[in-house]
Scaffold this motif. Sequence first.
Motif, PDB file in Angstrom:
ATOM      1  N   PHE A 202       0.868  -1.178   0.000  1.00  0.00           N
ATOM      2  CA  PHE A 202       0.000   0.000   0.000  1.00  0.00           C
ATOM      3  C   PHE A 202       0.902   1.225   0.000  1.00  0.00           C
ATOM      4  CE2 PHE A 202      -2.221  -3.440   2.082  1.00  0.00           C
ATOM      5  CZ  PHE A 202      -3.455  -3.435   1.457  1.00  0.00           C
ATOM      6  N   GLU A 203       0.542   2.227  -0.807  1.00  0.00           N
ATOM      7  CA  GLU A 203       1.443   3.362  -0.983  1.00  0.00           C
ATOM      8  C   GLU A 203       0.671   4.677  -1.042  1.00  0.00           C
ATOM      9  OE1 GLU A 203       4.944   2.764  -3.618  1.00  0.00           O
ATOM     10  OE2 GLU A 203       4.164   4.530  -4.656  1.00  0.00           O
ATOM     11  N   PRO A 204       0.469   5.360   0.092  1.00  0.00           N
ATOM     12  CA  PRO A 204      -0.068   6.733   0.058  1.00  0.00           C
ATOM     13  C   PRO A 204       0.905   7.644  -0.700  1.00  0.00           C
ATOM     14  CG  PRO A 204      -0.160   5.814   2.265  1.00  0.00           C
ATOM     15  CD  PRO A 204       0.702   4.903   1.462  1.00  0.00           C
ATOM     16  N   ARG A 205       0.339   8.569  -1.490  1.00  0.00           N
ATOM     17  CA  ARG A 205       1.182   9.364  -2.380  1.00  0.00           C
ATOM     18  C   ARG A 205       0.680  10.809  -2.444  1.00  0.00           C
ATOM     19  NH1 ARG A 205       4.218   7.914  -7.008  1.00  0.00           N
ATOM     20  NH2 ARG A 205       3.646   5.759  -6.530  1.00  0.00           N
ATOM     21  N   VAL A 206       1.610  11.730  -2.572  1.00  0.00           N
ATOM     22  CA  VAL A 206       1.300  13.130  -2.835  1.00  0.00           C
ATOM     23  C   VAL A 206       1.956  13.510  -4.161  1.00  0.00           C
ATOM     24  CG1 VAL A 206       1.509  15.513  -2.046  1.00  0.00           C
ATOM     25  CG2 VAL A 206       1.147  13.683  -0.376  1.00  0.00           C
ATOM     26  N   SER A 207       1.155  14.024  -5.084  1.00  0.00           N
ATOM     27  CA  SER A 207       1.661  14.389  -6.406  1.00  0.00           C
ATOM     28  C   SER A 207       1.334  15.841  -6.706  1.00  0.00           C
ATOM     29  CB  SER A 207       1.048  13.500  -7.495  1.00  0.00           C
ATOM     30  OG  SER A 207       1.318  12.140  -7.260  1.00  0.00           O
ATOM     31  N   TYR A 208       2.212  16.471  -7.470  1.00  0.00           N
ATOM     32  CA  TYR A 208       1.963  17.834  -7.931  1.00  0.00           C
ATOM     33  C   TYR A 208       2.104  17.864  -9.449  1.00  0.00           C
ATOM     34  CZ  TYR A 208       2.043  22.870  -8.471  1.00  0.00           C
ATOM     35  OH  TYR A 208       1.751  24.144  -8.857  1.00  0.00           O
ATOM     36  N   TYR A 209       1.028  18.300 -10.139  1.00  0.00           N
ATOM     37  CA  TYR A 209       0.994  18.319 -11.597  1.00  0.00           C
ATOM     38  C   TYR A 209       1.310  19.728 -12.106  1.00  0.00           C
ATOM     39  CZ  TYR A 209      -0.945  13.693 -11.199  1.00  0.00           C
ATOM     40  OH  TYR A 209      -1.112  12.361 -10.902  1.00  0.00           O
ATOM     41  N   LEU A 210       2.358  19.829 -12.903  1.00  0.00           N
ATOM     42  CA  LEU A 210       2.794  21.116 -13.418  1.00  0.00           C
ATOM     43  C   LEU A 210       1.809  21.642 -14.456  1.00  0.00           C
ATOM     44  CD1 LEU A 210       6.609  20.344 -13.830  1.00  0.00           C
ATOM     45  CD2 LEU A 210       5.388  21.199 -11.819  1.00  0.00           C
ATOM     46  N   ASP A 211       1.825  22.949 -14.657  1.00  0.00           N
ATOM     47  CA  ASP A 211       0.954  23.599 -15.634  1.00  0.00           C
ATOM     48  C   ASP A 211       1.553  23.394 -17.020  1.00  0.00           C
ATOM     49  OD1 ASP A 211      -0.739  25.102 -17.119  1.00  0.00           O
ATOM     50  OD2 ASP A 211      -0.308  27.016 -16.130  1.00  0.00           O
ATOM     51  N   ASN A 212       1.011  22.422 -17.760  1.00  0.00           N
ATOM     52  CA  ASN A 212       1.524  22.080 -19.088  1.00  0.00           C
ATOM     53  C   ASN A 212       0.478  22.240 -20.176  1.00  0.00           C
ATOM     54  OD1 ASN A 212       3.261  19.487 -17.381  1.00  0.00           O
ATOM     55  ND2 ASN A 212       4.213  21.339 -18.206  1.00  0.00           N
ATOM     56  N   ASN A 213      -0.509  23.135 -19.957  1.00  0.00           N
ATOM     57  CA  ASN A 213      -1.525  23.451 -20.964  1.00  0.00           C
ATOM     58  C   ASN A 213      -2.262  22.202 -21.438  1.00  0.00           C
ATOM     59  OD1 ASN A 213      -3.008  25.205 -22.591  1.00  0.00           O
ATOM     60  ND2 ASN A 213      -1.669  24.869 -24.353  1.00  0.00           N
ATOM     61  N   GLN A 214      -2.761  21.433 -20.478  1.00  0.00           N
ATOM     62  CA  GLN A 214      -3.519  20.224 -20.775  1.00  0.00           C
ATOM     63  C   GLN A 214      -5.022  20.497 -20.673  1.00  0.00           C
ATOM     64  OE1 GLN A 214      -1.859  16.958 -21.587  1.00  0.00           O
ATOM     65  NE2 GLN A 214      -0.624  18.751 -22.121  1.00  0.00           N
ATOM     66  N   PRO A 215      -5.845  19.609 -21.239  1.00  0.00           N
ATOM     67  CA  PRO A 215      -7.299  19.778 -21.096  1.00  0.00           C
ATOM     68  C   PRO A 215      -7.697  19.790 -19.625  1.00  0.00           C
ATOM     69  CG  PRO A 215      -6.805  18.116 -22.740  1.00  0.00           C
ATOM     70  CD  PRO A 215      -5.512  18.449 -22.081  1.00  0.00           C
ATOM     71  N   MET A 216      -8.793  20.475 -19.330  1.00  0.00           N
ATOM     72  CA  MET A 216      -9.190  20.602 -17.935  1.00  0.00           C
ATOM     73  C   MET A 216      -9.546  19.245 -17.341  1.00  0.00           C
ATOM     74  SD  MET A 216     -12.981  22.208 -17.787  1.00  0.00           S
ATOM     75  CE  MET A 216     -14.376  21.388 -18.528  1.00  0.00           C
ATOM     76  N   SER A 217      -9.196  19.091 -16.075  1.00  0.00           N
ATOM     77  CA  SER A 217      -9.439  17.860 -15.339  1.00  0.00           C
ATOM     78  C   SER A 217      -9.283  18.183 -13.858  1.00  0.00           C
ATOM     79  CB  SER A 217      -8.443  16.769 -15.760  1.00  0.00           C
ATOM     80  OG  SER A 217      -7.127  17.105 -15.353  1.00  0.00           O
ATOM     81  N   ALA A 218      -9.428  17.170 -13.019  1.00  0.00           N
ATOM     82  CA  ALA A 218      -9.185  17.367 -11.591  1.00  0.00           C
ATOM     83  C   ALA A 218      -7.765  17.845 -11.340  1.00  0.00           C
ATOM     84  CB  ALA A 218      -9.443  16.062 -10.835  1.00  0.00           C
ATOM     85  N   ARG A 219      -6.837  17.449 -12.196  1.00  0.00           N
ATOM     86  CA  ARG A 219      -5.431  17.839 -12.019  1.00  0.00           C
ATOM     87  C   ARG A 219      -5.193  19.310 -12.320  1.00  0.00           C
ATOM     88  NH1 ARG A 219      -2.513  13.026 -15.453  1.00  0.00           N
ATOM     89  NH2 ARG A 219      -2.646  11.356 -13.903  1.00  0.00           N
ATOM     90  N   THR A 220      -5.848  19.845 -13.359  1.00  0.00           N
ATOM     91  CA  THR A 220      -5.616  21.244 -13.708  1.00  0.00           C
ATOM     92  C   THR A 220      -6.306  22.178 -12.735  1.00  0.00           C
ATOM     93  OG1 THR A 220      -7.491  21.215 -15.250  1.00  0.00           O
ATOM     94  CG2 THR A 220      -5.322  20.697 -16.150  1.00  0.00           C
ATOM     95  N   GLU A 221      -7.429  21.738 -12.164  1.00  0.00           N
ATOM     96  CA  GLU A 221      -8.129  22.590 -11.209  1.00  0.00           C
ATOM     97  C   GLU A 221      -7.418  22.631  -9.864  1.00  0.00           C
ATOM     98  OE1 GLU A 221     -12.482  23.012  -9.060  1.00  0.00           O
ATOM     99  OE2 GLU A 221     -12.274  21.865 -10.898  1.00  0.00           O
ATOM    100  N   ASN A 222      -6.965  21.463  -9.397  1.00  0.00           N
ATOM    101  CA  ASN A 222      -6.248  21.365  -8.122  1.00  0.00           C
ATOM    102  C   ASN A 222      -5.019  20.488  -8.342  1.00  0.00           C
ATOM    103  OD1 ASN A 222      -8.188  22.754  -6.253  1.00  0.00           O
ATOM    104  ND2 ASN A 222      -9.527  21.135  -7.017  1.00  0.00           N
ATOM    105  N   PRO A 223      -3.883  21.093  -8.687  1.00  0.00           N
ATOM    106  CA  PRO A 223      -2.719  20.291  -9.092  1.00  0.00           C
ATOM    107  C   PRO A 223      -2.072  19.494  -7.965  1.00  0.00           C
ATOM    108  CG  PRO A 223      -2.148  22.625  -8.988  1.00  0.00           C
ATOM    109  CD  PRO A 223      -3.632  22.544  -8.820  1.00  0.00           C
TER     110      PRO A 223
END
Length: 236
Positions: A202-223
Amino acid sequence: TSVPKSSSTNANAIRLYVGTGGSYSLASDNSDNDYATLNPPNAESDKEDGSPSWNGNGEYPVLTPDELTKITHYLPLSVGLSIKKNIHPDFALETGIVYTYLASRIKNNYPHWEADLQLHYIGIPLNLHAQLYHAPKDRWKIYAALGVMAEKGVLAHYSQNEYLYQAVENVTINEKIKGLQWSLNTSLGLDYMLNRNYGIYFEPRVSYYLDNNQPMSARTENPLVIGISAGVRYSW
């Protein structure tokens, strides 16, 4: 004399896993997400004035960000296969391939529009694993990982319905996603060996998604995304 460590400590491994993750908010009103990546296709028109014939008035019907009144981003789903290779008794490098599915539900109250946006990504991670603790007989292991991932969007599928009195007009667009999505991640994992070669983790994870001009998603709203993955592993 010191107690010798087992040769299976931080062993080479192949892992198959599923994962998901979310931010503090999965729904928003009048989002400022970049929606311009779904561009009008170069469609041939059957109208005398040459305008696209996507709907009754000849206008391209995809919603713009200013027209969106409610966006719901569902939890992403990832499935991956990775391989981990020892570079030191307590350190290892991991890479592999990850498929991620992202889905969003979009609504506008007046005029009445509803749409679904589905994004498909293939990613390659590169992580450094550091073993923090292993229990007697190496049954339990705790490790930390730090890494980066590059993802390529392979398809954006958009389906939109406009409700006009008793009629419904539908627009469906399938489009390639330009560019790459880069992300940074850190995790803390718990590994339990069922026997000498097979285990679960089991692996809890924290990720940060850079602003790379991608289509809107949960990642672009809250990276900044908090998630968890779990799977099985074979080690040697």
